[in-house]
Design a protein around this motif. Structure first.
Motif, PDB file in Angstrom:
ATOM      1  N   LEU A   1       3.709   5.788  -3.201  1.00  0.00           N
ATOM      2  CA  LEU A   1       4.974   6.382  -3.643  1.00  0.00           C
ATOM      3  C   LEU A   1       5.151   6.301  -5.150  1.00  0.00           C
ATOM      4  O   LEU A   1       5.630   7.233  -5.792  1.00  0.00           O
ATOM      5  N   LEU A   2       4.768   5.159  -5.713  1.00  0.00           N
ATOM      6  CA  LEU A   2       4.979   4.949  -7.144  1.00  0.00           C
ATOM      7  C   LEU A   2       3.770   5.376  -7.982  1.00  0.00           C
ATOM      8  O   LEU A   2       3.820   5.291  -9.213  1.00  0.00           O
ATOM      9  N   ARG A   3       2.721   5.810  -7.286  1.00  0.00           N
ATOM     10  CA  ARG A   3       1.452   6.147  -7.937  1.00  0.00           C
ATOM     11  C   ARG A   3       0.997   5.041  -8.888  1.00  0.00           C
ATOM     12  O   ARG A   3       0.663   5.268 -10.041  1.00  0.00           O
ATOM     13  N   GLN A   4       1.030   3.810  -8.367  1.00  0.00           N
ATOM     14  CA  GLN A   4       0.582   2.665  -9.158  1.00  0.00           C
ATOM     15  C   GLN A   4      -0.584   1.981  -8.453  1.00  0.00           C
ATOM     16  O   GLN A   4      -0.380   1.261  -7.481  1.00  0.00           O
ATOM     17  N   PRO A   5      -1.800   2.195  -8.959  1.00  0.00           N
ATOM     18  CA  PRO A   5      -2.982   1.622  -8.305  1.00  0.00           C
ATOM     19  C   PRO A   5      -2.943   0.091  -8.225  1.00  0.00           C
ATOM     20  O   PRO A   5      -3.503  -0.496  -7.303  1.00  0.00           O
ATOM     21  N   ILE A   6      -2.242  -0.550  -9.170  1.00  0.00           N
ATOM     22  CA  ILE A   6      -2.247  -2.017  -9.161  1.00  0.00           C
ATOM     23  C   ILE A   6      -1.580  -2.560  -7.898  1.00  0.00           C
ATOM     24  O   ILE A   6      -1.950  -3.621  -7.381  1.00  0.00           O
ATOM     25  N   LEU A   7      -0.616  -1.783  -7.351  1.00  0.00           N
ATOM     26  CA  LEU A   7       0.032  -2.214  -6.111  1.00  0.00           C
ATOM     27  C   LEU A   7      -0.957  -2.171  -4.949  1.00  0.00           C
ATOM     28  O   LEU A   7      -0.911  -3.000  -4.043  1.00  0.00           O
ATOM     29  N   SER A   8      -1.845  -1.192  -5.002  1.00  0.00           N
ATOM     30  CA  SER A   8      -2.857  -1.088  -3.966  1.00  0.00           C
ATOM     31  C   SER A   8      -3.831  -2.272  -4.058  1.00  0.00           C
ATOM     32  O   SER A   8      -4.249  -2.836  -3.037  1.00  0.00           O
ATOM     33  N   GLU A   9      -4.148  -2.660  -5.286  1.00  0.00           N
ATOM     34  CA  GLU A   9      -5.003  -3.847  -5.467  1.00  0.00           C
ATOM     35  C   GLU A   9      -4.300  -5.097  -4.947  1.00  0.00           C
ATOM     36  O   GLU A   9      -4.922  -5.954  -4.311  1.00  0.00           O
TER      37      GLU A   9
ATOM     38  N   GLN B   1       0.825  -1.206   0.000  1.00  0.00           N
ATOM     39  CA  GLN B   1       0.000   0.000   0.000  1.00  0.00           C
ATOM     40  C   GLN B   1       0.868   1.268   0.000  1.00  0.00           C
ATOM     41  O   GLN B   1       0.616   2.200  -0.767  1.00  0.00           O
ATOM     42  N   GLU B   2       1.896   1.259   0.818  1.00  0.00           N
ATOM     43  CA  GLU B   2       2.806   2.400   0.878  1.00  0.00           C
ATOM     44  C   GLU B   2       3.528   2.569  -0.468  1.00  0.00           C
ATOM     45  O   GLU B   2       3.707   3.691  -0.956  1.00  0.00           O
ATOM     46  N   ALA B   3       3.915   1.434  -1.044  1.00  0.00           N
ATOM     47  CA  ALA B   3       4.593   1.461  -2.345  1.00  0.00           C
ATOM     48  C   ALA B   3       3.668   2.013  -3.422  1.00  0.00           C
ATOM     49  O   ALA B   3       4.095   2.773  -4.307  1.00  0.00           O
ATOM     50  N   SER B   4       2.402   1.665  -3.347  1.00  0.00           N
ATOM     51  CA  SER B   4       1.423   2.147  -4.324  1.00  0.00           C
ATOM     52  C   SER B   4       1.331   3.675  -4.295  1.00  0.00           C
ATOM     53  O   SER B   4       1.266   4.333  -5.334  1.00  0.00           O
TER      54      SER B   4
END
Lengths: 134, 331
Positions: free
Chosen positions: B267-275, B262-265
């Motif tokens: 920072l990287l502005r990548q919604p797929i990481l949040s998923e 979630q934190e990485a999502s």
């Protein structure tokens, strides 16, 4: 796991301490939260401890019947097994196994006994005069 | 009031990631525990039935001790100074000197010999990490990451804990950061570390990674009728203890890794990481259901143990994790 799902079972084995963990808040963000423990942890921990107690008690009976040496009893009291004990002593497993034989144990030299006593953090007389202590 | 040294104690889910997060933050590089854990590729699964510790197979939900300290250095370019000792007195003299100089240090210790732990928690586990940050009335001030308050320990007790013998013997292991690069490309580091964890979990051979999870499920299933009920219960208990009790933040580190994703999502502005984070949370929840099922078996007085549902739940955990790694590999 959501914060409101975190078990707060106040388990005895944590001794009143809390553990930190990560859980989701209302808006779905991860945050740190604390728990007073989960019943599941207590069940498995007490089961593991009961096993050491059972083995120690069995060993104690066998020491009194001259069928094993006090080393085995203290090994379980200190929550070790043969492998752990051998590693901690810097010996091979078969050597420690020999030391569990009462007749070999009686012939052990003091430095070896002292090494066991130091490892178990007990006075050497607890090994030499086991009957008095139990 | 007194001249207690300034050190911000924080409460963490796991000792090694907690100590590293604390030490780096103390030196000006503020990274959360999940971020440290994720960057160091701390997540894993390994089940080695032939290596026994206290009669139970070696089983781990995270990389082996010391790997976080090692990996974080190569991933971020930070440098730790570390030392092991043959001579106990030397170790104590050094520690006293560090304390005098105001140098905050991490130590590896044995849980069994730490008096401030509840007696029931004191097992022969030699890879517990803690921080020494000062001394007060002849006792060391300890910031133990898994305890929610500062504790004190007598030098002789600390010596016992630092020089416990046996598997993973600490040998007085002491460490502290000495260099932090002026700029760190966190985004690149995150990408690399996720890639590494995905590879580890999906490509490693049995008994590691996903294959290890399915392998363990098979082994559990085959135990039924072949092993003593007493052994089966101890074995299931052992799995749960590794997963839940020994500082894992619950769900065998899966929730901590979800927090990292979630934190990485962000920072990287990548919604797929949040998923992927949500999917990892589901996996963690399944691991907890598995733990609950094991505990029920242990608690029941009956010796009739049906291991199929337990193995089934474990396979569900494996399947849930497979979905996470597939998503991460495509993202």
């Amino acid at each position: 796991m959501k914060i409101k799902e975190i078990p707060q079972d106040n388990i005895k084995t944590l001794g009143g301490e809390k553990k930190a963990l990560y859980a989701l808040d209302e808006s779905g963000r991860y945050t740190t939260a604390t728990t007073t423990g989960w019943e599941v942890e207590e069940i498995v921990l007490l089961d593991a401890l009961a096993d050491y107690d059972r083995k120690a008690e069995e060993a104690r009976q066998r020491v009194l019947k001259n069928r094993t040496s006090p080393i085995e009893y203290f090994m379980y009291i200190r929550r070790m097994d043969l492998t752990t004990l051998a590693q901690a002593m810097g010996l091979f497993k078969w050597q420690v196994k020999r030391h569990l034989k009462p007749e070999i144990f009686r012939k052990l030299h003091e430095p070896v006994l002292q090494q066991y006593a130091d490892l178990f953090r007990i006075p050497i007389r607890a090994l030499l005069h086991f009957e008095e202590g139990s | 009031m007194n001249d207690r040294p300034v050190f911000e104690h924080r409460h963490f889910a796991h000792c090694e990631s907690g100590v590293v997060s604390s030490l780096l933050t103390h030196h000006g590089l503020s990274l959360s525990e999940p971020m440290i854990f994720g960057l160091a590729g701390g997540l894993t699964f390994a089940y080695l039935p032939f290596i026994k510790i206290n009669g139970m197979p070696l089983l781990s939900y995270r990389m082996f001790p010391k790997s976080i300290i090692r990996e974080i250095q190569s991933r971020l370019g930070v440098k730790f100074q570390s030392k092991i000792y043959r001579n106990k007195e030397q170790a104590l003299a050094d520690l006293n000197r560090f304390v005098q100089d105001g140098q905050v240090v991490g130590l590896q210790t044995s849980v069994y010999w730490l008096p401030y732990f509840p007696p029931e928690m004191r097992f022969q586990f030699n890879a517990h990490n803690l921080i020494v940050f000062g001394k007060e009335n002849d006792e060391f001030l300890i910031s133990d990451p898994v305890v929610d308050h500062i504790v004190k320990i007598k030098p002789e007790d600390l010596q016992n804990a630092r020089f416990a013998k046996g598997t993973l013997a600490p040998k007085g292991y002491l460490y502290y950061p000495v260099f932090i690069p002026p700029s760190i490309d966190l985004e690149a580091a995150i990408r690399k570390s996720i890639q590494k964890t995905v590879n580890m979990m999906t490509r490693a051979p049995v008994p590691f990674g996903l294959r290890g999870i399915f392998f363990m499920a098979d082994r559990i299933e085959k135990m039924g009728g072949r092993k003593e009920p007493r052994y089966i219960k101890l074995f299931l208990g052992h799995i749960v203890r590794m997963q839940e009790e020994i500082g894992t933040g619950g769900g065998g580190f899966r929730f901590m890794y979800a927090a990292f994703l979630q934190e990485a999502s962000d920072l990287l502005r990548q919604p797929i990481l949040s998923e992927a984070s949500s999917k990892m949370t589901e996996a963690g929840d399944l691991w907890r259901q598995f733990a609950l099922a094991c505990a029920k078996v242990i608690k029941s007085k009956s010796d009739q143990i049906d291991l199929n549902p337990i193995a089934g739940l474990l396979r569900q955990c494996g399947e849930a994790e497979k979905r996470v790694y597939r998503m991460l590999a495509s993202g």
